[in-house]
Design a protein around this motif. Structure first.
Motif, PDB file in Angstrom:
ATOM      1  N   LEU A   4       0.989  -1.149  -0.025  1.00 22.09           N
ATOM      2  CA  LEU A   4       0.142   0.147   0.107  1.00 22.09           C
ATOM      3  C   LEU A   4       0.878   1.302  -0.064  1.00 22.09           C
ATOM      4  O   LEU A   4       0.645   2.317  -0.793  1.00 22.09           O
ATOM      5  CB  LEU A   4      -0.817   0.062   1.150  1.00 22.09           C
ATOM      6  CG  LEU A   4      -2.292  -0.772   1.243  1.00 22.09           C
ATOM      7  CD1 LEU A   4      -2.909  -0.800   2.591  1.00 22.09           C
ATOM      8  CD2 LEU A   4      -3.174  -0.268   0.304  1.00 22.09           C
ATOM      9  N   LEU A   5       2.019   1.144   0.968  1.00 21.38           N
ATOM     10  CA  LEU A   5       2.654   2.313   1.177  1.00 21.38           C
ATOM     11  C   LEU A   5       3.420   2.689  -0.315  1.00 21.38           C
ATOM     12  O   LEU A   5       3.757   3.729  -1.087  1.00 21.38           O
ATOM     13  CB  LEU A   5       3.849   2.127   2.033  1.00 21.38           C
ATOM     14  CG  LEU A   5       4.748   3.301   2.130  1.00 21.38           C
ATOM     15  CD1 LEU A   5       3.961   4.699   2.574  1.00 21.38           C
ATOM     16  CD2 LEU A   5       5.960   3.155   3.314  1.00 21.38           C
ATOM     17  N   LEU A   6       3.921   1.534  -1.168  1.00 25.36           N
ATOM     18  CA  LEU A   6       4.547   1.621  -2.436  1.00 25.36           C
ATOM     19  C   LEU A   6       3.935   2.066  -3.410  1.00 25.36           C
ATOM     20  O   LEU A   6       4.273   3.009  -4.177  1.00 25.36           O
ATOM     21  CB  LEU A   6       5.152   0.128  -2.779  1.00 25.36           C
ATOM     22  CG  LEU A   6       6.190  -0.679  -1.936  1.00 25.36           C
ATOM     23  CD1 LEU A   6       6.557  -1.746  -2.526  1.00 25.36           C
ATOM     24  CD2 LEU A   6       7.365   0.379  -1.854  1.00 25.36           C
ATOM     25  N   ASP A   7       2.577   1.824  -3.383  1.00 28.28           N
ATOM     26  CA  ASP A   7       1.619   2.285  -4.306  1.00 28.28           C
ATOM     27  C   ASP A   7       1.180   3.762  -4.022  1.00 28.28           C
ATOM     28  O   ASP A   7       1.316   4.719  -4.944  1.00 28.28           O
ATOM     29  CB  ASP A   7       0.365   1.412  -4.538  1.00 28.28           C
ATOM     30  CG  ASP A   7       0.387   0.068  -4.778  1.00 28.28           C
ATOM     31  OD1 ASP A   7       1.582  -0.272  -5.461  1.00 28.28           O
ATOM     32  OD2 ASP A   7      -0.429  -0.714  -4.451  1.00 28.28           O
ATOM     33  N   ARG A   8       1.391   4.061  -2.940  1.00 30.26           N
ATOM     34  CA  ARG A   8       1.203   5.603  -2.393  1.00 30.26           C
ATOM     35  C   ARG A   8       2.219   6.624  -2.913  1.00 30.26           C
ATOM     36  O   ARG A   8       2.106   7.621  -3.399  1.00 30.26           O
ATOM     37  CB  ARG A   8       0.902   5.649  -1.061  1.00 30.26           C
ATOM     38  CG  ARG A   8       0.528   7.086  -0.603  1.00 30.26           C
ATOM     39  CD  ARG A   8      -1.054   7.478  -1.003  1.00 30.26           C
ATOM     40  NE  ARG A   8      -1.237   8.730  -0.705  1.00 30.26           N
ATOM     41  CZ  ARG A   8      -0.861   9.748  -1.629  1.00 30.26           C
ATOM     42  NH1 ARG A   8      -0.031   9.888  -2.552  1.00 30.26           N
ATOM     43  NH2 ARG A   8      -1.369  11.159  -0.983  1.00 30.26           N
ATOM     44  N   MET A  15       2.239   9.541  -6.188  1.00 24.54           N
ATOM     45  CA  MET A  15       2.677  10.945  -5.679  1.00 24.54           C
ATOM     46  C   MET A  15       2.604  11.976  -6.865  1.00 24.54           C
ATOM     47  O   MET A  15       3.277  11.736  -7.996  1.00 24.54           O
ATOM     48  CB  MET A  15       3.771  11.128  -4.835  1.00 24.54           C
ATOM     49  CG  MET A  15       3.829  10.705  -3.537  1.00 24.54           C
ATOM     50  SD  MET A  15       5.019  11.179  -2.345  1.00 24.54           S
ATOM     51  CE  MET A  15       4.837  13.081  -2.487  1.00 24.54           C
ATOM     52  N   ARG A  16       1.762  13.065  -6.803  1.00 23.32           N
ATOM     53  CA  ARG A  16       1.767  13.901  -7.865  1.00 23.32           C
ATOM     54  C   ARG A  16       2.184  15.557  -7.280  1.00 23.32           C
ATOM     55  O   ARG A  16       2.300  16.374  -8.188  1.00 23.32           O
ATOM     56  CB  ARG A  16       0.461  14.123  -8.382  1.00 23.32           C
ATOM     57  CG  ARG A  16      -0.051  12.742  -9.098  1.00 23.32           C
ATOM     58  CD  ARG A  16       0.877  12.486 -10.273  1.00 23.32           C
ATOM     59  NE  ARG A  16       0.397  11.347 -11.226  1.00 23.32           N
ATOM     60  CZ  ARG A  16       0.907  10.250 -10.681  1.00 23.32           C
ATOM     61  NH1 ARG A  16       2.177  10.102  -9.943  1.00 23.32           N
ATOM     62  NH2 ARG A  16       0.625   9.033 -11.343  1.00 23.32           N
ATOM     63  N   SER A  17       2.103  15.670  -5.943  1.00 19.51           N
ATOM     64  CA  SER A  17       2.363  16.890  -5.563  1.00 19.51           C
ATOM     65  C   SER A  17       3.479  17.030  -4.443  1.00 19.51           C
ATOM     66  O   SER A  17       4.041  15.925  -4.248  1.00 19.51           O
ATOM     67  CB  SER A  17       1.182  17.774  -4.843  1.00 19.51           C
ATOM     68  OG  SER A  17       0.779  16.989  -3.792  1.00 19.51           O
ATOM     69  N   ALA A  18       4.250  18.059  -3.903  1.00 20.71           N
ATOM     70  CA  ALA A  18       5.346  18.031  -3.349  1.00 20.71           C
ATOM     71  C   ALA A  18       5.035  17.600  -1.729  1.00 20.71           C
ATOM     72  O   ALA A  18       6.019  17.496  -1.082  1.00 20.71           O
ATOM     73  CB  ALA A  18       5.864  19.414  -3.472  1.00 20.71           C
ATOM     74  N   ARG A  19       3.888  17.802  -1.593  1.00 18.03           N
ATOM     75  CA  ARG A  19       3.594  17.340   0.032  1.00 18.03           C
ATOM     76  C   ARG A  19       2.316  16.657   0.211  1.00 18.03           C
ATOM     77  O   ARG A  19       1.066  17.267  -0.151  1.00 18.03           O
ATOM     78  CB  ARG A  19       3.286  18.834   0.843  1.00 18.03           C
ATOM     79  CG  ARG A  19       3.270  18.433   2.279  1.00 18.03           C
ATOM     80  CD  ARG A  19       3.375  19.633   3.087  1.00 18.03           C
ATOM     81  NE  ARG A  19       4.650  20.243   2.965  1.00 18.03           N
ATOM     82  CZ  ARG A  19       5.517  20.167   3.965  1.00 18.03           C
ATOM     83  NH1 ARG A  19       5.153  19.128   4.957  1.00 18.03           N
ATOM     84  NH2 ARG A  19       6.607  20.635   4.115  1.00 18.03           N
TER      85      ARG A  19
END
Length: 212
Positions: A194-198, A202-206
């Protein structure tokens, strides 16, 4: 673009949050270089948890020298390419110094830090792991380092607050803040995926990840 876009990943967070465990798992999955802090190599650390005021400065300087060597080794690794995962962010070193040193000691530390500070590479991603203080206390107590059993609860509380303030203002690299309260990143492969997929998404800096 997936995880391959991140050439240099840093896993950070307070004591007991699981950053070294996650860094190892990420490095294994990515077949990357791995840089780890080595607290067992700091001779003053067990004494520090028994008498913080007396051993704060030598402990902090020992960590500083170790981190400088690690950052220099990162520069050498970069010459050969590949990805790198680390369990520390060099720029957070003063966070601990401000917490544990007296005013006079901090001025001395700041002078040494300023002279020693190498040009640390900027991470492509920082994974900031978070947990409640009671959870951190439980995790620390379950580890095999005897000296960590002497860490005062108040110190962990202040440290956690400092981390929160540090990353609230940190803008040097993209940050994924991860609430680990409901995640078992050490032993649950589904949670790790799940973390790897998240991370890959990612699309933004935060951004934030909180498993319900």
């Amino acid at each position: 673009m997936g995880l391959e876009r991140y050439r240099y990943i840093v896993v950070e967070g307070p004591i007991g949050v699981g950053k070294t465990t996650l860094a190892r798992k990420l490095a294994e999955r990515l077949e990357s270089n791995l840089l780890l802090e080595d607290p067992d190599a700091i001779p003053f650390l067990p004494k520090f948890y028994q008498d913080m005021q007396r051993y704060a400065l030598p402990t902090q300087l020992s960590f500083l020298f170790q981190r400088v060597e690690q950052v220099e080794s990162l520069t050498q690794i970069d010459l050969f390419g590949g990805q790198t995962v680390a369990d520390f962010l060099f720029d957070k070193d003063p966070l601990f110094a401000e917490l544990i040193l007296s005013d006079d000691e901090f001025r001395l530390y700041a002078d040494i830090y300023r002279h020693l500070r190498v040009r640390a590479a900027t991470p492509d991603l920082v994974i900031y792991l978070q947990a409640d203080v009671d959870t951190l206390i439980s995790r620390v107590q379950s580890r095999s380092r005897d000296y960590e059993a002497k860490i005062p609860d108040g110190y962990l509380r202040r440290l956690t607050e400092r981390y929160s303030r540090f990353f609230y203002d940190y803008t040097e690299a993209p940050v994924l803040s991860v609430n680990t309260e409901n995640l078992n990143l050490a032993g649950n492969s589904d949670d790790f995926q799940l973390l790897l997929d998240r991370i890959a998404g990612m699309r933004s800096a935060r951004e934030y990840f909180n498993k319900a």
